[in-house]
Scaffold this motif. Structure first.
Motif, PDB file in Angstrom:
ATOM      1  N   THR A  62       0.828  -1.202   0.000  1.00 57.10           N
ATOM      2  CA  THR A  62       0.000   0.000   0.000  1.00 57.10           C
ATOM      3  C   THR A  62       0.863   1.253   0.000  1.00 57.10           C
ATOM      4  O   THR A  62       1.951   1.260   0.588  1.00 57.10           O
ATOM      5  CB  THR A  62      -0.869   0.020   1.289  1.00 57.10           C
ATOM      6  N   ILE A  63       0.353   2.292  -0.661  1.00 55.79           N
ATOM      7  CA  ILE A  63       1.010   3.597  -0.580  1.00 55.79           C
ATOM      8  C   ILE A  63       0.022   4.584   0.021  1.00 55.79           C
ATOM      9  O   ILE A  63      -1.138   4.637  -0.389  1.00 55.79           O
ATOM     10  CB  ILE A  63       1.446   4.080  -1.988  1.00 55.79           C
ATOM     11  N   LYS A  64       0.490   5.338   1.022  1.00 54.76           N
ATOM     12  CA  LYS A  64      -0.363   6.385   1.590  1.00 54.76           C
ATOM     13  C   LYS A  64       0.186   7.731   1.160  1.00 54.76           C
ATOM     14  O   LYS A  64       1.299   8.104   1.552  1.00 54.76           O
ATOM     15  CB  LYS A  64      -0.392   6.304   3.125  1.00 54.76           C
ATOM     16  N   ILE A  65      -0.595   8.450   0.354  1.00 58.43           N
ATOM     17  CA  ILE A  65      -0.122   9.748  -0.137  1.00 58.43           C
ATOM     18  C   ILE A  65      -0.265  10.769   0.999  1.00 58.43           C
ATOM     19  O   ILE A  65      -1.342  10.893   1.592  1.00 58.43           O
ATOM     20  CB  ILE A  65      -0.927  10.189  -1.372  1.00 58.43           C
ATOM     21  N   ASP A  66       0.807  11.450   1.274  1.00 57.51           N
ATOM     22  CA  ASP A  66       0.827  12.349   2.438  1.00 57.51           C
ATOM     23  C   ASP A  66      -0.270  13.400   2.378  1.00 57.51           C
ATOM     24  O   ASP A  66      -0.619  13.902   1.316  1.00 57.51           O
ATOM     25  CB  ASP A  66       2.191  13.032   2.545  1.00 57.51           C
ATOM     26  N   ARG A  67      -0.775  13.725   3.566  1.00 57.29           N
ATOM     27  CA  ARG A  67      -1.939  14.607   3.634  1.00 57.29           C
ATOM     28  C   ARG A  67      -1.650  16.027   3.152  1.00 57.29           C
ATOM     29  O   ARG A  67      -2.552  16.775   2.816  1.00 57.29           O
ATOM     30  CB  ARG A  67      -2.522  14.634   5.046  1.00 57.29           C
ATOM     31  N   SER A  68      -0.394  16.387   3.064  1.00 57.11           N
ATOM     32  CA  SER A  68      -0.068  17.753   2.643  1.00 57.11           C
ATOM     33  C   SER A  68      -0.402  18.006   1.164  1.00 57.11           C
ATOM     34  O   SER A  68      -0.484  19.159   0.743  1.00 57.11           O
ATOM     35  CB  SER A  68       1.414  18.021   2.898  1.00 57.11           C
ATOM     36  N   PHE A  69      -0.614  16.950   0.394  1.00 57.24           N
ATOM     37  CA  PHE A  69      -0.806  17.156  -1.055  1.00 57.24           C
ATOM     38  C   PHE A  69      -2.250  17.386  -1.469  1.00 57.24           C
ATOM     39  O   PHE A  69      -2.510  17.986  -2.501  1.00 57.24           O
ATOM     40  CB  PHE A  69      -0.246  15.964  -1.835  1.00 57.24           C
ATOM     41  N   ILE A  70      -3.198  16.871  -0.650  1.00 54.35           N
ATOM     42  CA  ILE A  70      -4.576  16.881  -1.125  1.00 54.35           C
ATOM     43  C   ILE A  70      -5.160  18.291  -1.189  1.00 54.35           C
ATOM     44  O   ILE A  70      -5.921  18.628  -2.102  1.00 54.35           O
ATOM     45  CB  ILE A  70      -5.476  15.923  -0.282  1.00 54.35           C
ATOM     46  N   GLU A  71      -4.735  19.116  -0.240  1.00 58.62           N
ATOM     47  CA  GLU A  71      -5.285  20.470  -0.182  1.00 58.62           C
ATOM     48  C   GLU A  71      -5.064  21.229  -1.493  1.00 58.62           C
ATOM     49  O   GLU A  71      -5.979  21.831  -2.036  1.00 58.62           O
ATOM     50  CB  GLU A  71      -4.638  21.227   0.977  1.00 58.62           C
ATOM     51  N   THR A  72      -3.832  21.189  -1.988  1.00 61.47           N
ATOM     52  CA  THR A  72      -3.526  21.918  -3.221  1.00 61.47           C
ATOM     53  C   THR A  72      -4.001  21.174  -4.464  1.00 61.47           C
ATOM     54  O   THR A  72      -4.268  21.794  -5.486  1.00 61.47           O
ATOM     55  CB  THR A  72      -2.018  22.201  -3.352  1.00 61.47           C
ATOM     56  N   ALA A  73      -4.090  19.850  -4.356  1.00 65.43           N
ATOM     57  CA  ALA A  73      -4.459  19.060  -5.534  1.00 65.43           C
ATOM     58  C   ALA A  73      -5.808  19.493  -6.104  1.00 65.43           C
ATOM     59  O   ALA A  73      -6.003  19.507  -7.321  1.00 65.43           O
ATOM     60  CB  ALA A  73      -4.485  17.581  -5.178  1.00 65.43           C
ATOM     61  N   VAL A  74      -6.744  19.851  -5.213  1.00 66.15           N
ATOM     62  CA  VAL A  74      -8.063  20.243  -5.711  1.00 66.15           C
ATOM     63  C   VAL A  74      -8.107  21.701  -6.137  1.00 66.15           C
ATOM     64  O   VAL A  74      -9.020  22.131  -6.832  1.00 66.15           O
ATOM     65  CB  VAL A  74      -9.177  20.003  -4.655  1.00 66.15           C
ATOM     66  N   LYS A  75      -7.115  22.496  -5.711  1.00 62.05           N
ATOM     67  CA  LYS A  75      -7.166  23.930  -5.964  1.00 62.05           C
ATOM     68  C   LYS A  75      -6.376  24.330  -7.200  1.00 62.05           C
ATOM     69  O   LYS A  75      -6.703  25.279  -7.885  1.00 62.05           O
ATOM     70  CB  LYS A  75      -6.575  24.676  -4.753  1.00 62.05           C
ATOM     71  N   ASP A  76      -5.322  23.563  -7.440  1.00 62.48           N
ATOM     72  CA  ASP A  76      -4.355  24.063  -8.404  1.00 62.48           C
ATOM     73  C   ASP A  76      -4.053  22.937  -9.405  1.00 62.48           C
ATOM     74  O   ASP A  76      -3.779  21.803  -9.013  1.00 62.48           O
ATOM     75  CB  ASP A  76      -3.133  24.525  -7.580  1.00 62.48           C
ATOM     76  N   ASP A  77      -4.154  23.274 -10.679  1.00 67.50           N
ATOM     77  CA  ASP A  77      -4.091  22.253 -11.725  1.00 67.50           C
ATOM     78  C   ASP A  77      -2.820  21.425 -11.717  1.00 67.50           C
ATOM     79  O   ASP A  77      -2.870  20.202 -11.808  1.00 67.50           O
ATOM     80  CB  ASP A  77      -4.243  22.904 -13.101  1.00 67.50           C
ATOM     81  N   SER A  78      -1.682  22.106 -11.599  1.00 65.45           N
ATOM     82  CA  SER A  78      -0.434  21.342 -11.707  1.00 65.45           C
ATOM     83  C   SER A  78      -0.267  20.401 -10.511  1.00 65.45           C
ATOM     84  O   SER A  78       0.203  19.271 -10.666  1.00 65.45           O
ATOM     85  CB  SER A  78       0.771  22.266 -11.846  1.00 65.45           C
ATOM     86  N   LYS A  92      -0.378   1.129 -11.288  1.00 68.93           N
ATOM     87  CA  LYS A  92       0.381   0.349 -12.263  1.00 68.93           C
ATOM     88  C   LYS A  92       1.398  -0.561 -11.577  1.00 68.93           C
ATOM     89  O   LYS A  92       1.699  -1.643 -12.051  1.00 68.93           O
ATOM     90  CB  LYS A  92       1.087   1.276 -13.246  1.00 68.93           C
ATOM     91  N   LEU A  93       1.934  -0.083 -10.452  1.00 69.33           N
ATOM     92  CA  LEU A  93       2.912  -0.906  -9.730  1.00 69.33           C
ATOM     93  C   LEU A  93       2.213  -1.963  -8.868  1.00 69.33           C
ATOM     94  O   LEU A  93       2.865  -2.772  -8.216  1.00 69.33           O
ATOM     95  CB  LEU A  93       3.805  -0.021  -8.848  1.00 69.33           C
ATOM     96  N   GLY A  94       0.891  -1.913  -8.863  1.00 72.21           N
ATOM     97  CA  GLY A  94       0.122  -2.940  -8.158  1.00 72.21           C
ATOM     98  C   GLY A  94      -0.116  -2.641  -6.691  1.00 72.21           C
ATOM     99  O   GLY A  94      -0.450  -3.542  -5.914  1.00 72.21           O
ATOM    100  N   PHE A  95       0.042  -1.392  -6.271  1.00 72.17           N
ATOM    101  CA  PHE A  95      -0.192  -1.052  -4.871  1.00 72.17           C
ATOM    102  C   PHE A  95      -1.616  -0.539  -4.673  1.00 72.17           C
ATOM    103  O   PHE A  95      -2.196   0.052  -5.567  1.00 72.17           O
ATOM    104  CB  PHE A  95       0.768   0.059  -4.410  1.00 72.17           C
ATOM    105  N   GLU A  96      -2.143  -0.741  -3.464  1.00 68.19           N
ATOM    106  CA  GLU A  96      -3.370  -0.058  -3.070  1.00 68.19           C
ATOM    107  C   GLU A  96      -2.980   1.372  -2.720  1.00 68.19           C
ATOM    108  O   GLU A  96      -1.893   1.598  -2.194  1.00 68.19           O
ATOM    109  CB  GLU A  96      -3.925  -0.695  -1.791  1.00 68.19           C
ATOM    110  N   THR A  97      -3.872   2.316  -2.963  1.00 65.67           N
ATOM    111  CA  THR A  97      -3.508   3.695  -2.685  1.00 65.67           C
ATOM    112  C   THR A  97      -4.477   4.326  -1.687  1.00 65.67           C
ATOM    113  O   THR A  97      -5.687   4.253  -1.871  1.00 65.67           O
ATOM    114  CB  THR A  97      -3.502   4.516  -3.987  1.00 65.67           C
ATOM    115  N   VAL A  98      -3.903   4.922  -0.643  1.00 63.13           N
ATOM    116  CA  VAL A  98      -4.708   5.573   0.384  1.00 63.13           C
ATOM    117  C   VAL A  98      -4.486   7.083   0.303  1.00 63.13           C
ATOM    118  O   VAL A  98      -3.341   7.527   0.227  1.00 63.13           O
ATOM    119  CB  VAL A  98      -4.309   5.094   1.798  1.00 63.13           C
TER     120      VAL A  98
END
Ligand code: G
Ligand code: G
Ligand code: MN
Length: 580
Positions: free
Chosen positions: A500-516, A530-536
């Motif tokens: 499993t990969i847990k994407i750090d919480r610091s990224f989600i805030e900007t992900a919805v606000k800013d395109d890049s 693609k690497l076969g991991f579950e993603t949180v």
């Protein structure tokens, strides 16, 4: 005639007795090991008699030389001749009764202790003077050696700790009266333990010696150099200004360290140093306090990645003091089971079903209803002093015990994610500890997920990979936490065996606000798939974020929106609501 013969016999006998007695006194004087000079001051020029083992001491037949003052003086080192003249020869001119001095002989560097006594008649005219001279070389050597050991570090020749502290104290006192300051600088070789391990203790000592001898040259009226421990040097700078300051010394040292040190076995060694600097009286009320504070900021320099200099800041000191108190309380909390576990739910994004919970450590304040401090603060401290190992064991056991409890009560399938510190994972018996905890509560390995961070790979990559493989071989899941905050190298992601990969919480805030940022988030999800991991997705706080993630086909969502970390009792209520 008889009368005359009697007189002659008497005189002869007297003479014999006198000669005998003189011989006796001369023998005694010789055996005493002391040289005597007897001056008869009534005759002019004064008559001198030398008594005692002069020949042995001077190395030639002194009695064969007619005595005069210059002869005696010539036997002494130039710089000590005045001393001898003033204290021994000129006594009677000054009307003094006695005097003494210590001088060195020219040829063999004897140390001589000299004592002189003058006798006067009723009109205070000098009659006689006796100078006695003793060889005190041995005593002098011993005391010099003792003095050396008492003041200097025998390996490097710089001041030892005691003497340095004494001199530094004096400097601080002087600084008080002259209204100036003294800087003290701790200089510590980076990774000295590793250097020692690789070249051996003896060469390690030699390196310290070479470096110490280099530092010794900074010694002057205003600069003191000392050694406090294995590779810890201290330098005090009085009245720092212009070309004389800890900063200047630091830059000179750095310049020197650009070239290797060469040991006797021809090994060339390069190393870096870390420095901590504090200034009296700004950084402490007493000399000792300033020394202590310089040492504290040295550790800060080490923490900041070594090869650097750190000046005293009040904030660093306060943090240090606070950490010590946390450390003490941690110890108590371990002994008294003072920790508690919270559980934060995780849900599948597609159907909203409960996936499980992340187990989070809490430290409740026994005297109130809040917490003593957050894991963000106390876990790094526990990692540094090793307390994290028993704490981590507690978390693991307590979590599995709770799981077992819930399983029998509610029959809801779920996965428990437990955070594992790099320090625990590095322990030899980590795998055993985990499997032991599982069997203790009869929990199957598939429900346990260990959350690790990239930091576990820094020290011994191969070792850790092996351990993770073994754990996964047992059926335990492994998750990479805080993804995106570390070095996140894509090539190494391929090499680590995780689920499993847990994407750090610091990224989600900007992900919805800013395109890049959004594009980056999306690609991480895609790559992970693609690497076969579950993603949180961690830290999901808003409906907007939730919808965005669902659209991007994230697997699992965790965050305040769907549920905050809650106590065991609270989480049970949540489980009851989930029951069919
Ligand atoms: O729960 P909170 O957000 O305060 O946690 C802050 C940090 O502490 C997070 O990075 C989290 O992973 C870590 N943490 C929480 N509980 C544990 C634990 O039981 N063990 C370890 N090693 N870290 C934990
Ligand atoms: O580093 P780690 O992933 O273990 O950190 C987990 C911590 O994140 C938990 O202790 C929790 O307190 C915190 N956390 C969980 N959900 C949210 C959220 O939605 N927003 C914020 N700011 N923190 C969260
Ligand atoms: Mn975590």
């Amino acid at each position: 005639m008889d009368d005359l013969k009697y007189q002659v016999d008497l005189l002869t006998a007297l003479n014999e007795r006198l000669m005998k007695s003189e011989k006796m006194y001369r023998r005694i004087a010789e055996c005493s090991g002391t040289l005597f000079m007897y001056f008869d001051l009534k005759s002019s020029p004064a008559k001198v008699d030398l008594v005692g083992p002069w020949d042995d001491m001077v190395g030639e037949k002194i009695a064969n030389h007619p005595y005069d003052e210059s002869y005696m003086l010539n036997l002494l080192l130039d710089e000590d001749q005045d001393e001898f003249r003033i204290h021994m020869l000129e006594l009677e001119r000054e009307g003094l009764e006695s005097g003494s001095c210590e001088v060195r002989s020219r040829n063999k560097r004897y140390w001589l202790s000299c004592f002189a006594k003058v006798t006067y008649d009723d009109e205070h005219r000098p009659i006689e003077k006796i100078i006695s001279i003793k060889d005190i070389t041995k005593i002098k050597m011993n005391s010099e050696e003792l003095e050396y050991l008492a003041f200097y570090d025998s390996l490097t020749g710089v001041y030892n700790r005691n003497y340095f502290v004494r001199k530094f104290r004096d400097m601080c006192e002087l600084a008080d009266s002259e209204e100036t300051s003294v800087e003290i600088m701790f200089v510590d070789i980076d990774d000295f333990k590793k250097i020692n391990d690789s070249i051996g203790l003896l060469f390690g000592d030699e390196l310290v010696q070479e470096f110490g001898q280099y530092l010794k040259d900074f010694n002057s009226d205003d600069i003191l150099v000392g050694r406090f421990g294995s590779d810890v040097f201290v330098i005090a700078v009085y009245n720092p200004c212009g070309q004389r300051s800890a900063d200047v010394v630091y830059r000179k040292i750095k310049e020197r360290l650009r070239h290797p040190f060469v040991l006797t076995n021809k090994t060339e060694l390069m190393f870096t140093v870390s420095c901590g600097v504090a200034e009296y009286p700004d950084a402490g009320r007493t000399a000792l306090e300033v020394i202590k504070n310089a040492e504290i900021v040295l550790y800060k320099a080490k923490e900041r990645g070594k090869n650097g200099i750190q000046y005293f800041e009040l904030e660093i000191l306060n943090k240090f003091i606070n950490n010590i108190s946390v450390e003490k309380q941690l110890k108590e909390a371990i002994e008294t089971n003072g920790f508690q576990l919270y559980y934060q739910p995780q849900y599948y994004a597609s159907d909203g079903k409960l996936r499980g919970a992340e187990v989070l450590l809490r430290w409740p304040d026994p005297e109130g209803d809040g917490f003593i401090t957050s894991p963000d603060e106390f876990i790094p401290i526990a990692e540094k002093n090793g307390a994290i190992v028993p704490i981590g064991n507690f978390v693991l056991k307590e979590a599995l015990k709770t799981f077992n409890d819930w399983r029998t009560k509610y029959h809801i399938p779920m996965i428990l994610s437990v955070n594992i510190s790099a320090v625990s994972l590095e322990k030899e018996n980590f795998v055993d500890t985990v499997s032991h905890a599982l069997s203790l509560y009869g929990v199957s390995p598939e429900v346990l997920e260990l959350e690790i961070t990239e930091s576990v790979f820094i020290n011994n990559f191969e070792d850790v990979i092996d351990k993770i493989k073994t754990l996964r071989g047992l059926g335990i899941r492994v998750s990479l936490d805080d993804f995106g905050t570390g070095f996140s190298s894509l090539s190494y992601l391929r090499q680590i065996p995780i689920d499993t990969i847990k994407i750090d919480r610091s990224f989600i805030e900007t992900a919805v606000k800013d395109d890049s940022s959004g594009i980056i988030y999306e690609s991480v999800i895609e790559m992970s798939k693609k690497l076969g991991f579950e993603t949180v997705a961690e830290g999901v706080e808003t409906r907007e974020q939730f919808n965005y993630l669902r659209e991007k086909k994230i697997d699992i969502i965790q965050g305040f929106l769907l549920g905050r970390p809650i106590s065991k009792v609270e989480f049970e209520k949540l489980l009851i609501r989930q029951m069919p």
